[in-house]
Design a protein around this motif. Structure first.
Motif, PDB file in Angstrom:
ATOM      1  N   GLY A  69       0.800  -1.216   0.000  1.00 53.70           N
ATOM      2  CA  GLY A  69       0.000   0.000   0.000  1.00 53.70           C
ATOM      3  C   GLY A  69       0.830   1.261   0.000  1.00 53.70           C
ATOM      4  O   GLY A  69       0.422   2.286  -0.546  1.00 53.70           O
ATOM      5  N   GLY A  70       2.002   1.208   0.620  1.00 54.23           N
ATOM      6  CA  GLY A  70       2.914   2.340   0.649  1.00 54.23           C
ATOM      7  C   GLY A  70       4.099   2.097  -0.268  1.00 54.23           C
ATOM      8  O   GLY A  70       3.950   1.641  -1.398  1.00 54.23           O
ATOM      9  N   ALA A  71       5.292   2.374   0.259  1.00 52.70           N
ATOM     10  CA  ALA A  71       6.516   2.266  -0.528  1.00 52.70           C
ATOM     11  C   ALA A  71       7.376   1.109  -0.044  1.00 52.70           C
ATOM     12  O   ALA A  71       7.351   0.746   1.133  1.00 52.70           O
ATOM     13  N   ILE A  72       8.133   0.533  -0.954  1.00 57.12           N
ATOM     14  CA  ILE A  72       9.222  -0.375  -0.609  1.00 57.12           C
ATOM     15  C   ILE A  72      10.472   0.474  -0.447  1.00 57.12           C
ATOM     16  O   ILE A  72      10.861   1.202  -1.364  1.00 57.12           O
ATOM     17  N   LEU A  73      11.093   0.403   0.740  1.00 53.82           N
ATOM     18  CA  LEU A  73      12.170   1.325   1.083  1.00 53.82           C
ATOM     19  C   LEU A  73      13.452   0.594   1.425  1.00 53.82           C
ATOM     20  O   LEU A  73      13.439  -0.438   2.089  1.00 53.82           O
ATOM     21  N   ASN A  74      14.562   1.162   0.973  1.00 47.87           N
ATOM     22  CA  ASN A  74      15.890   0.692   1.381  1.00 47.87           C
ATOM     23  C   ASN A  74      16.845   1.872   1.294  1.00 47.87           C
ATOM     24  O   ASN A  74      17.083   2.398   0.215  1.00 47.87           O
ATOM     25  N   GLY A  78      22.975  -3.712   3.926  1.00 51.77           N
ATOM     26  CA  GLY A  78      22.687  -4.900   4.722  1.00 51.77           C
ATOM     27  C   GLY A  78      21.236  -5.287   4.813  1.00 51.77           C
ATOM     28  O   GLY A  78      20.863  -6.059   5.689  1.00 51.77           O
ATOM     29  N   CYS A  79      20.378  -4.783   3.928  1.00 56.72           N
ATOM     30  CA  CYS A  79      18.964  -5.128   4.013  1.00 56.72           C
ATOM     31  C   CYS A  79      18.726  -6.508   3.397  1.00 56.72           C
ATOM     32  O   CYS A  79      19.516  -6.986   2.581  1.00 56.72           O
ATOM     33  N   PRO A  80      17.621  -7.170   3.764  1.00 58.15           N
ATOM     34  CA  PRO A  80      17.330  -8.489   3.203  1.00 58.15           C
ATOM     35  C   PRO A  80      16.935  -8.410   1.737  1.00 58.15           C
ATOM     36  O   PRO A  80      16.452  -7.380   1.255  1.00 58.15           O
ATOM     37  N   ALA A  81      17.142  -9.507   1.026  1.00 59.17           N
ATOM     38  CA  ALA A  81      16.700  -9.605  -0.360  1.00 59.17           C
ATOM     39  C   ALA A  81      15.174  -9.717  -0.409  1.00 59.17           C
ATOM     40  O   ALA A  81      14.533 -10.180   0.541  1.00 59.17           O
ATOM     41  N   LEU A  82      14.602  -9.289  -1.524  1.00 59.19           N
ATOM     42  CA  LEU A  82      13.171  -9.429  -1.762  1.00 59.19           C
ATOM     43  C   LEU A  82      12.999 -10.021  -3.150  1.00 59.19           C
ATOM     44  O   LEU A  82      13.377  -9.399  -4.148  1.00 59.19           O
ATOM     45  N   ILE A  83      12.445 -11.230  -3.199  1.00 61.71           N
ATOM     46  CA  ILE A  83      12.226 -11.929  -4.466  1.00 61.71           C
ATOM     47  C   ILE A  83      10.732 -12.140  -4.622  1.00 61.71           C
ATOM     48  O   ILE A  83      10.084 -12.743  -3.756  1.00 61.71           O
ATOM     49  N   VAL A  84      10.170 -11.631  -5.717  1.00 62.63           N
ATOM     50  CA  VAL A  84       8.734 -11.722  -5.972  1.00 62.63           C
ATOM     51  C   VAL A  84       8.548 -12.592  -7.212  1.00 62.63           C
ATOM     52  O   VAL A  84       9.024 -12.245  -8.300  1.00 62.63           O
ATOM     53  N   LEU A  85       7.849 -13.705  -7.064  1.00 61.81           N
ATOM     54  CA  LEU A  85       7.691 -14.654  -8.165  1.00 61.81           C
ATOM     55  C   LEU A  85       6.428 -14.407  -8.976  1.00 61.81           C
ATOM     56  O   LEU A  85       6.074 -15.203  -9.844  1.00 61.81           O
ATOM     57  N   GLY A  86       5.764 -13.274  -8.713  1.00 64.18           N
ATOM     58  CA  GLY A  86       4.640 -12.818  -9.513  1.00 64.18           C
ATOM     59  C   GLY A  86       4.874 -11.375  -9.904  1.00 64.18           C
ATOM     60  O   GLY A  86       5.994 -10.971 -10.226  1.00 64.18           O
ATOM     61  N   ASP A  87       3.808 -10.568  -9.848  1.00 67.36           N
ATOM     62  CA  ASP A  87       3.903  -9.135 -10.139  1.00 67.36           C
ATOM     63  C   ASP A  87       4.066  -8.350  -8.843  1.00 67.36           C
ATOM     64  O   ASP A  87       3.670  -8.811  -7.767  1.00 67.36           O
ATOM     65  N   LEU A  88       4.625  -7.164  -8.972  1.00 65.49           N
ATOM     66  CA  LEU A  88       4.820  -6.273  -7.830  1.00 65.49           C
ATOM     67  C   LEU A  88       4.101  -4.966  -8.088  1.00 65.49           C
ATOM     68  O   LEU A  88       4.295  -4.329  -9.133  1.00 65.49           O
ATOM     69  N   ARG A  89       3.278  -4.555  -7.130  1.00 61.17           N
ATOM     70  CA  ARG A  89       2.613  -3.249  -7.177  1.00 61.17           C
ATOM     71  C   ARG A  89       2.892  -2.526  -5.869  1.00 61.17           C
ATOM     72  O   ARG A  89       2.807  -3.122  -4.797  1.00 61.17           O
ATOM     73  N   ALA A  90       3.207  -1.231  -5.963  1.00 59.37           N
ATOM     74  CA  ALA A  90       3.466  -0.431  -4.771  1.00 59.37           C
ATOM     75  C   ALA A  90       3.265   1.035  -5.119  1.00 59.37           C
ATOM     76  O   ALA A  90       3.291   1.425  -6.296  1.00 59.37           O
TER      77      ALA A  90
END
Length: 215
Positions: A69-74, A78-90
C-alpha cells in the motif's frame, strides 16, 4: 511488519525458482542461504521497510503477487533480499543501499527511485512507473520487458535516443531542487537533474505523491 513465512533452505528456494521460471542468471547472484518463503499472494499495508525487516533467513520470497500500500524502502546497507515470483505493485520503490530485488513479473509503481550502485535489481517483465528517477550510477541490472513512463537521469544514465525530460514536467514542485540548494547531505548526493533527493525521500516515506500524474 507481520508476514507469514516458512524458512526454506537454499536448495528448496532454488527448486521453487525453477518451478516458477525465475531466470537462473538472476537468482545465481543471491547469497546461497536460507530464505523466508510466503506462499501465495501477499498484501502489505503501509510501507515495506527492508531496512527494518528481520527475516529469519537472508531475505523474503513471495510465491505470488506482492501488493504494498505504501513504498518499498531501502536506504541502508545490509537489508534483506526481496524476491517476488509474480507481479509487484506499490505506491513507490526507493532503493539506495545494497538492495537485492528480483521480480519475475511486472512492476507497477507511482515512482521508481534508484540511487547508488551496490545493488542487484532484476525485473523480468515490464517496469511501469509514473516517473523513474535514477541517480549516482544506479541502473537496473535487467528490465526484461519495457520501461514505461518518463525517466529522470543524468546524461550518462539516460535511455539511448530519448530526449531529456524536464523535471518540472513530471515531478511535484516540493521535490524540485531550487537554485542555490547545493548541500550534498540534504540532497543525499543525488545527481539526477533538478531533483532534491532529501525531500524526494521524505515524501515517499510519508506516502505522498512525487509524480504530477499522481496528484
Amino acid at each position: 511488519m507481520n508476514i507469514t513465512t516458512t524458512l526454506r533452505s537454499w536448495d528448496d528456494s532454488v527448486a521453487l525458482f525453477e518451478r516458477r521460471g525465475l531466470p537462473e542468471d538472476s537468482y545465481e547472484n543471491l547469497y546461497e542461504e536460507e530464505y523466508d518463503v510466503h506462499t501465495g499472494d501477499l498484501a502489505v499495508e503501509g510501507n515495506l521497510d527492508l531496512d527494518a525487516a528481520e527475516p529469519d533467513g537472508t531475505g523474503y520470497i513471495v510465491d505470488g503477487d506482492l501488493t504494498v500500500g505504501g513504498a518499498i524502502l531501502n536506504t541502508d546497507d545490509g537489508c534483506p533480499a526481496l524476491i517476488v515470483l509474480g507481479d509487484l505493485r506499490a505506491a513507490a520503490v526507493y532503493l539506495e543501499g545494497d538492495a537485492k530485488l528480483l521480480v519475475r513479473g511486472d512492476v507497477r509503481v507511482g515512482a521508481f527511485v534508484g540511487h547508488m550502485t551496490d545493488k542487484l535489481v532484476m525485473i523480468s517483465g515490464d517496469l511501469r512507473a509514473q516517473v523513474t528517477v535514477l541517480s549516482s550510477e544506479f541502473s537496473p541490472d535487467l528490465i526484461g520487458g519495457t520501461l514505461h513512463g518518463p525517466v529522470l537521469a543524468p546524461p550518462y544514465l539516460a535511455p539511448d535516443g530519448e530526449a531529456p525530460v524536464a523535471p518540472e514536467s513530471v515531478l511535484v514542485p516540493e521535490v524540485l531542487r531550487a537554485e542555490g540548494e547545493n548541500d550534498p547531505d540534504e540532497l543525499r548526493n543525488f545527481d539526477a537533474p533538478g531533483v532534491h533527493g532529501g525531500r524526494l525521500l521524505q515524501r515517499i516515506e510519508a506516502g505522498l505523491p512525487v509524480a504530477l500524474a499522481a496528484r
